[in-house]
Design an enzyme around this catalytic site. Sequence first.
Site, mmCIF file in Angstrom:
data_model
loop_
_atom_site.group_PDB
_atom_site.id
_atom_site.type_symbol
_atom_site.label_atom_id
_atom_site.label_comp_id
_atom_site.label_asym_id
_atom_site.label_seq_id
_atom_site.Cartn_x
_atom_site.Cartn_y
_atom_site.Cartn_z
ATOM 1 N N GLU A 242 0.853 -1.199 0.000
ATOM 2 C CA GLU A 242 0.000 0.000 0.000
ATOM 3 C C GLU A 242 0.882 1.239 0.000
ATOM 4 O O GLU A 242 1.985 1.211 0.555
ATOM 5 C CB GLU A 242 -0.871 0.034 1.268
ATOM 6 C CG GLU A 242 -1.847 -1.113 1.380
ATOM 7 C CD GLU A 242 -2.834 -0.914 2.531
ATOM 8 O OE1 GLU A 242 -2.875 0.189 3.128
ATOM 9 O OE2 GLU A 242 -3.553 -1.878 2.833
ATOM 10 N N LYS A 244 2.491 4.463 1.290
ATOM 11 C CA LYS A 244 2.739 4.922 2.655
ATOM 12 C C LYS A 244 2.583 6.436 2.673
ATOM 13 O O LYS A 244 3.483 7.170 2.267
ATOM 14 C CB LYS A 244 4.148 4.521 3.110
ATOM 15 C CG LYS A 244 4.428 4.869 4.562
ATOM 16 C CD LYS A 244 5.783 4.337 4.981
ATOM 17 C CE LYS A 244 5.993 4.400 6.474
ATOM 18 N NZ LYS A 244 5.880 5.737 7.031
ATOM 19 N N ARG A 249 -1.269 9.576 11.579
ATOM 20 C CA ARG A 249 -2.135 8.407 11.733
ATOM 21 C C ARG A 249 -3.257 8.717 12.704
ATOM 22 O O ARG A 249 -3.025 9.241 13.782
ATOM 23 C CB ARG A 249 -1.310 7.241 12.252
ATOM 24 C CG ARG A 249 -2.138 5.968 12.384
ATOM 25 C CD ARG A 249 -1.209 4.816 12.334
ATOM 26 N NE ARG A 249 -1.844 3.534 12.535
ATOM 27 C CZ ARG A 249 -1.135 2.423 12.706
ATOM 28 N NH1 ARG A 249 0.184 2.480 12.730
ATOM 29 N NH2 ARG A 249 -1.737 1.278 12.862
ATOM 30 N N ARG A 264 -1.600 8.450 17.384
ATOM 31 C CA ARG A 264 -0.764 7.313 17.656
ATOM 32 C C ARG A 264 -0.306 7.254 19.113
ATOM 33 O O ARG A 264 -0.028 6.199 19.649
ATOM 34 C CB ARG A 264 0.427 7.545 16.739
ATOM 35 C CG ARG A 264 1.249 6.444 16.506
ATOM 36 C CD ARG A 264 2.207 6.922 15.462
ATOM 37 N NE ARG A 264 3.337 6.100 15.689
ATOM 38 C CZ ARG A 264 3.970 5.445 14.734
ATOM 39 N NH1 ARG A 264 3.636 5.613 13.498
ATOM 40 N NH2 ARG A 264 4.952 4.682 15.032
ATOM 41 N N PHE A 333 -6.987 2.831 5.784
ATOM 42 C CA PHE A 333 -6.325 1.563 5.486
ATOM 43 C C PHE A 333 -6.697 0.423 6.430
ATOM 44 O O PHE A 333 -6.241 -0.701 6.251
ATOM 45 C CB PHE A 333 -4.801 1.720 5.395
ATOM 46 C CG PHE A 333 -4.161 2.309 6.624
ATOM 47 C CD1 PHE A 333 -3.904 1.516 7.725
ATOM 48 C CD2 PHE A 333 -3.795 3.648 6.662
ATOM 49 C CE1 PHE A 333 -3.310 2.048 8.855
ATOM 50 C CE2 PHE A 333 -3.201 4.190 7.787
ATOM 51 C CZ PHE A 333 -2.956 3.383 8.894
ATOM 52 N N ARG A 408 4.799 -4.563 16.843
ATOM 53 C CA ARG A 408 5.523 -4.363 15.606
ATOM 54 C C ARG A 408 5.766 -5.766 15.050
ATOM 55 O O ARG A 408 6.847 -6.300 15.171
ATOM 56 C CB ARG A 408 6.853 -3.665 15.912
ATOM 57 C CG ARG A 408 7.508 -2.989 14.771
ATOM 58 C CD ARG A 408 8.826 -2.407 15.205
ATOM 59 N NE ARG A 408 8.674 -1.320 16.165
ATOM 60 C CZ ARG A 408 8.432 -0.064 15.806
ATOM 61 N NH1 ARG A 408 8.323 0.267 14.551
ATOM 62 N NH2 ARG A 408 8.312 0.873 16.719
ATOM 63 N N LYS A 414 7.523 -1.739 6.394
ATOM 64 C CA LYS A 414 7.589 -0.493 5.617
ATOM 65 C C LYS A 414 8.844 -0.487 4.753
ATOM 66 O O LYS A 414 9.862 -1.094 5.114
ATOM 67 C CB LYS A 414 7.530 0.717 6.539
ATOM 68 C CG LYS A 414 8.630 0.784 7.556
ATOM 69 C CD LYS A 414 8.363 1.856 8.594
ATOM 70 C CE LYS A 414 9.380 1.757 9.712
ATOM 71 N NZ LYS A 414 9.026 2.547 10.879
HETATM 72 P P1 AMP Z 1 6.686 4.765 10.476
HETATM 73 O O1 AMP Z 1 5.996 5.990 10.990
HETATM 74 O O2 AMP Z 1 7.847 5.095 9.604
HETATM 75 O O3 AMP Z 1 6.976 3.764 11.563
HETATM 76 O O4 AMP Z 1 5.665 4.009 9.502
HETATM 77 C C1 AMP Z 1 4.435 3.496 9.912
HETATM 78 C C2 AMP Z 1 3.362 4.550 9.717
HETATM 79 O O5 AMP Z 1 3.054 4.740 8.349
HETATM 80 C C3 AMP Z 1 2.039 4.174 10.306
HETATM 81 O O6 AMP Z 1 1.996 4.393 11.682
HETATM 82 C C4 AMP Z 1 1.077 5.085 9.572
HETATM 83 O O7 AMP Z 1 0.987 6.330 10.250
HETATM 84 C C5 AMP Z 1 1.787 5.361 8.264
HETATM 85 N N1 AMP Z 1 1.074 4.865 7.067
HETATM 86 C C6 AMP Z 1 0.914 5.554 5.941
HETATM 87 N N2 AMP Z 1 0.255 4.843 5.017
HETATM 88 C C7 AMP Z 1 -0.039 3.643 5.584
HETATM 89 C C8 AMP Z 1 -0.705 2.475 5.122
HETATM 90 N N3 AMP Z 1 -1.205 2.374 3.885
HETATM 91 N N4 AMP Z 1 -0.800 1.432 5.980
HETATM 92 C C9 AMP Z 1 -0.273 1.498 7.227
HETATM 93 N N5 AMP Z 1 0.363 2.584 7.708
HETATM 94 C C10 AMP Z 1 0.488 3.650 6.894
#
Ligand code: AMP
Length: 571
Positions: A242, A244, A249, A264, A333, A408, A414
């Site tokens: 998907e 990102k 969030r 979050r 999502f 996690r 990611k």
């Molecule tokens: P990170 O903040 O780098 O740990 O990446 C995870 C975050 O990506 C999640 O907490 C979401 O806020 C964000 N995110 C953006 N798009 C998506 C998606 N399609 N599915 C899940 N998380 C997403």
Amino acid sequence: MLFQEFAALLRAIEETPSRLRTVALLAQAFRQLSPEEAPKAALLLTGSVAPPFTGIELGMAEIEAAKALAVAANLPEAEVRARLLQIGDLGALAASIMPPRPATLRVSEVFDTLLHIARDAGPGSQGRKRAALAALLAHAGPDEARVILRSVTGKLRLGVGEATILDALAHAYLGGSAKTPLVERAYFLTSDIAETTSRAQAGEEALRSVRIEVGKPVRMMLAERLPTAAAIVEELGPHAAEYKYDGERVQIHWDGHRFRAYSRRIEDITHQIPDVLEALQPLTTHPFIVEAEAVVFDPASGALQPFQQVLNRRVRRLTTEILAAYPMKAFVFELLHLAGDDLLDLPYRERRARLEAFVTSSERLALSTASLVNDAPALQAFFAEAISQGTEGVVCKALDGRYQPGQRGTSWIKYKGPAGGSLTDTLDLVVVGAWWGRGRRAGAYGSFLMAVYNPEDDRFETITRLGAGLTDQHLREQLPRLLDPLRQPQQPANVVATLRPDVWFVPSIVFEVQAQELTRSPMHTAGAGVLGNHRGLALRFPRFVRYRDDKGPTDATTTGEVLRLFRRGGE
Ligand code: AMP
């Protein structure tokens, strides 16, 4: 339990560097607490009187609390204020001026008064809060006063994370760490340490029967990371990738009557996203919980804007001008609950199908763009498309993955770009210390000691010293505002470090940091327990990218993640 015993427990915890000992001390205390007291004690241990999503917060101004102390200690206000300036710590001051008294205060009594103080608002509340605090302090001895004043001003910092408290509950009531995952599950489903404590005390059955409740935030599932498309395909096989989105969030609850939106960090942000909630109005035929990334877009071109633009909406009063200048669109999502059905345990494939049937796109609302990918070239191509649409990369999801609250897991990975042996992705690191600047930066912070989070030990392990990328404005204005209240006289018990910075902080603030690669180093402790030889992992050429106010310390990059990145990089 007498509050004096509780205060003595906190002192013992502050003095031990050992996590095992902390767990043992807490477990012993929990066993002595009555069913009415235990949940209250658990909240007090987290420095609060209610879960964060309720918005009920302790945080009385020091100057107000000092006035109450003056009344209780029967000293002139000016004298208390002068001594506070000298000592700098209201708790320590209280301990030095309150006379010893026979212990009469009970944990419940203190908690109830603090809750009452936190709740009181509106005209005349300041005076009432002061009076209530003074009346409570009139029964407190030095140790009790110290804890009460630290708590009421929102500065009780024990260095005991939620993970440690949950572990202690398993030890106190369920026979040991083997049951910690069960306690954690209850906590992640309710985000409520008081409820979790009550259930743990009532036994295993009470914990097993926990369900999510529309209106109460569920701890969000987090994503792992891997450095290459090939590694991700190796891990997940064919999966759904998907976009990102780079926004904020949000978990949005509709309980049949009203919306609630949580960040979050499990804070209520309903008031910050009225436009997003309006866009969800057509879905309100049944109660639901969805998760979305709310992204600011350019009102002229419609182009998605980076996360920094979200900060423009973090104001006390959202005006129509701000809403017009920084409009938001929600990319949904996840669907966790719909019309009485909890969907967390369904495989991703089925949750996604339910979500697609549920959401109708509109100008401010869309499903996250998703695509089934079978191999690394397909993932790489989808990643390139995602980047061209103004997103940060992709999140890859296992087709049979459940929604794992607060975890996690490896079912979400990611991917922000091909690594090619170095780190092109950023890390989210916690500030645990600082060195004073020199030359042009004298008198301000000059560099920071940064750490990753080790969830197994509930400890922060250092990984780099960071100075590059920080502007004078960050160092002189923004960062002191954030960090000064978190200063600690000694190394916090939950920080593992070899280096000795000039100043220590309660691990709390998260920076996103870019670096070139990971190396082994005797100066840092990240992963040292696993790697051995007293050498941990360190970053080469770290650079500050941005302050992540949406992330709490336990959302930071973990020891496990950097170990995996290091090992993959070395292959
Ligand atoms: P990170 O903040 O780098 O740990 O990446 C995870 C975050 O990506 C999640 O907490 C979401 O806020 C964000 N995110 C953006 N798009 C998506 C998606 N399609 N599915 C899940 N998380 C997403």
